[in-house]
Design a protein around this motif. Sequence first.
Motif, short mmCIF file in Angstrom:
data_model
loop_
_atom_site.label_atom_id
_atom_site.label_comp_id
_atom_site.label_asym_id
_atom_site.label_seq_id
_atom_site.Cartn_x
_atom_site.Cartn_y
_atom_site.Cartn_z
N LEU A 1 5.55 0.48 9.83
CA LEU A 1 5.36 0.37 11.28
C LEU A 1 6.71 0.21 11.98
CD1 LEU A 1 3.65 0.09 13.84
CD2 LEU A 1 3.42 -2.36 13.30
N ALA A 2 7.60 -0.58 11.41
CA ALA A 2 8.92 -0.79 12.03
C ALA A 2 9.66 0.52 12.18
CB ALA A 2 9.73 -1.78 11.19
N TYR A 3 9.62 1.35 11.14
CA TYR A 3 10.29 2.65 11.19
C TYR A 3 9.66 3.55 12.25
CZ TYR A 3 12.10 7.17 9.68
OH TYR A 3 12.69 8.42 9.63
N SER A 4 8.33 3.65 12.23
CA SER A 4 7.68 4.57 13.17
C SER A 4 7.80 4.07 14.61
CB SER A 4 6.21 4.80 12.78
OG SER A 4 5.47 3.61 12.81
N ALA A 5 7.67 2.78 14.83
CA ALA A 5 7.80 2.25 16.19
C ALA A 5 9.20 2.51 16.72
CB ALA A 5 7.49 0.75 16.20
N GLN A 6 10.21 2.28 15.90
CA GLN A 6 11.60 2.54 16.33
C GLN A 6 11.81 4.02 16.56
OE1 GLN A 6 14.27 4.11 14.26
NE2 GLN A 6 15.33 4.12 16.23
N ALA A 7 11.36 4.85 15.64
CA ALA A 7 11.60 6.30 15.76
C ALA A 7 10.94 6.89 17.00
CB ALA A 7 11.10 7.01 14.50
N PHE A 8 9.75 6.41 17.35
CA PHE A 8 9.04 6.95 18.50
C PHE A 8 9.49 6.36 19.83
CE2 PHE A 8 6.02 8.67 15.45
CZ PHE A 8 5.71 9.90 16.03
N THR A 9 10.05 5.13 19.82
CA THR A 9 10.29 4.48 21.11
C THR A 9 11.71 3.98 21.34
OG1 THR A 9 9.64 2.25 20.36
CG2 THR A 9 7.88 3.71 21.15
N LEU B 1 0.86 -1.17 0.00
CA LEU B 1 0.00 0.00 0.00
C LEU B 1 0.90 1.24 0.00
CD1 LEU B 1 -1.40 0.64 3.56
CD2 LEU B 1 0.30 -1.08 3.12
N VAL B 2 0.32 2.39 -0.21
CA VAL B 2 1.10 3.63 -0.17
C VAL B 2 1.24 4.05 1.28
CG1 VAL B 2 1.20 6.05 -0.86
CG2 VAL B 2 0.39 4.32 -2.48
N CYS B 3 2.49 4.24 1.70
CA CYS B 3 2.79 4.60 3.09
C CYS B 3 3.46 5.97 3.15
CB CYS B 3 3.73 3.56 3.71
SG CYS B 3 2.98 1.94 3.92
N HIS B 4 3.45 6.58 4.29
CA HIS B 4 4.10 7.86 4.53
C HIS B 4 5.62 7.72 4.42
CE1 HIS B 4 5.73 11.22 6.90
NE2 HIS B 4 4.57 11.85 6.73
N ASN B 5 6.16 6.67 5.01
CA ASN B 5 7.59 6.33 5.01
C ASN B 5 8.46 7.21 5.90
OD1 ASN B 5 7.53 4.01 3.24
ND2 ASN B 5 7.06 5.44 1.59
N ASP B 6 7.88 8.09 6.67
CA ASP B 6 8.65 8.90 7.61
C ASP B 6 7.75 9.33 8.79
OD1 ASP B 6 10.89 10.16 8.67
OD2 ASP B 6 10.83 11.86 7.29
N LEU B 7 6.97 8.38 9.30
CA LEU B 7 6.10 8.65 10.45
C LEU B 7 6.97 8.63 11.69
CD1 LEU B 7 3.09 6.38 9.44
CD2 LEU B 7 3.22 8.88 9.28
N ALA B 8 7.41 9.80 12.10
CA ALA B 8 8.39 9.95 13.17
C ALA B 8 8.10 11.21 13.97
CB ALA B 8 9.79 9.99 12.56
N PRO B 9 8.71 11.36 15.15
CA PRO B 9 8.44 12.52 16.00
C PRO B 9 8.71 13.86 15.31
CG PRO B 9 9.66 10.88 17.24
CD PRO B 9 9.63 10.42 15.80
N TRP B 10 9.60 13.90 14.34
CA TRP B 10 9.89 15.14 13.63
C TRP B 10 8.83 15.46 12.58
CZ3 TRP B 10 13.26 11.14 14.36
CH2 TRP B 10 13.37 10.20 13.34
N ASN B 11 7.87 14.57 12.40
CA ASN B 11 6.77 14.80 11.45
C ASN B 11 5.39 14.69 12.09
OD1 ASN B 11 8.27 15.40 9.14
ND2 ASN B 11 8.59 13.24 8.69
N LEU B 12 5.34 14.63 13.41
CA LEU B 12 4.05 14.60 14.11
C LEU B 12 3.82 15.94 14.78
CD1 LEU B 12 1.52 13.14 15.18
CD2 LEU B 12 2.90 12.43 17.16
N LEU B 13 2.75 16.59 14.40
CA LEU B 13 2.35 17.86 15.00
C LEU B 13 1.38 17.54 16.13
CD1 LEU B 13 2.65 20.96 14.49
CD2 LEU B 13 0.48 20.81 13.26
N VAL B 14 1.70 18.03 17.35
CA VAL B 14 0.82 17.81 18.50
C VAL B 14 0.30 19.15 18.99
CG1 VAL B 14 1.94 15.65 19.19
CG2 VAL B 14 2.76 17.79 20.15
N GLY B 15 -0.90 19.15 19.48
CA GLY B 15 -1.57 20.35 19.97
C GLY B 15 -3.03 20.00 20.18
N ASP B 16 -3.92 20.92 19.83
CA ASP B 16 -5.34 20.61 19.93
C ASP B 16 -5.70 19.46 18.99
OD1 ASP B 16 -5.73 22.58 21.82
OD2 ASP B 16 -6.38 24.08 20.36
N ARG B 17 -5.06 19.45 17.84
CA ARG B 17 -5.21 18.36 16.87
C ARG B 17 -3.84 17.74 16.64
NH1 ARG B 17 -7.66 21.28 11.85
NH2 ARG B 17 -7.18 19.29 10.87
N TRP B 18 -3.80 16.45 16.50
CA TRP B 18 -2.55 15.74 16.20
C TRP B 18 -2.60 15.29 14.75
CZ3 TRP B 18 -0.01 12.28 20.36
CH2 TRP B 18 0.04 12.95 21.57
#
Length: 187
Positions: A91-99, A57-74
């Motif tokens: 998922l492997a990339y994002s799980a590693q990047a976040f944790t 499927l088409v994935c973001h490929n960079d789901l990481a803390p430097w690409n997540l905007l947090v605030g009233d809306r995430w």
Amino acid sequence: MQEFVPGTLAINADPLSRADLHRVGGMVRAIHDASTTYVPPDDAVWETAIPAPASELVCHNDLAPWNLLVGDRWMFIDWDAAAPSTRLWDLAYSAQAFTLSDPSQDPSLAADDLSAFVDGYQPDDHMRRLLPDTMAERTAAMYNMLRASHDAGKEPWASMFTAGHGDHWSSADNYVRTHRNTWLEAL
């Protein structure tokens, strides 16, 4: 459609709690599930720095803390690397990047964070078993891409390699591989 959404990048905000990590894992799952309905045109051209092992499927490929905007809306931003990939690779990339991006963190605490994130994604048992090795493969792929880009003078990756990203990804890769069994047990 474009809109301005106020907030702070997660990498610049307070550390995410386990509940927050669970939420982000759920966001990643929602993105993947929504992407399954998209069928790209046959002549679509994709530009990605790290080729995926398959095209599920088409994935973001960079789901990481430097690409997540947090605030009233995430929300995730910076979709320029979107391309065909697999749920597991993304998922492997994002799980590693976040944790698992801080090699100085106690592995048992990192494992609890990883578990919260992955539980939010709700993968099946098969995906959970594959995740630790895939995180190692994906982390190594990031380091290898930076290194090869540095050697070839390909920007912006070449400069990023020498500006500390090479050292970071080398350390992260070692951390992910060294504690594989800890991650597997947590999942």
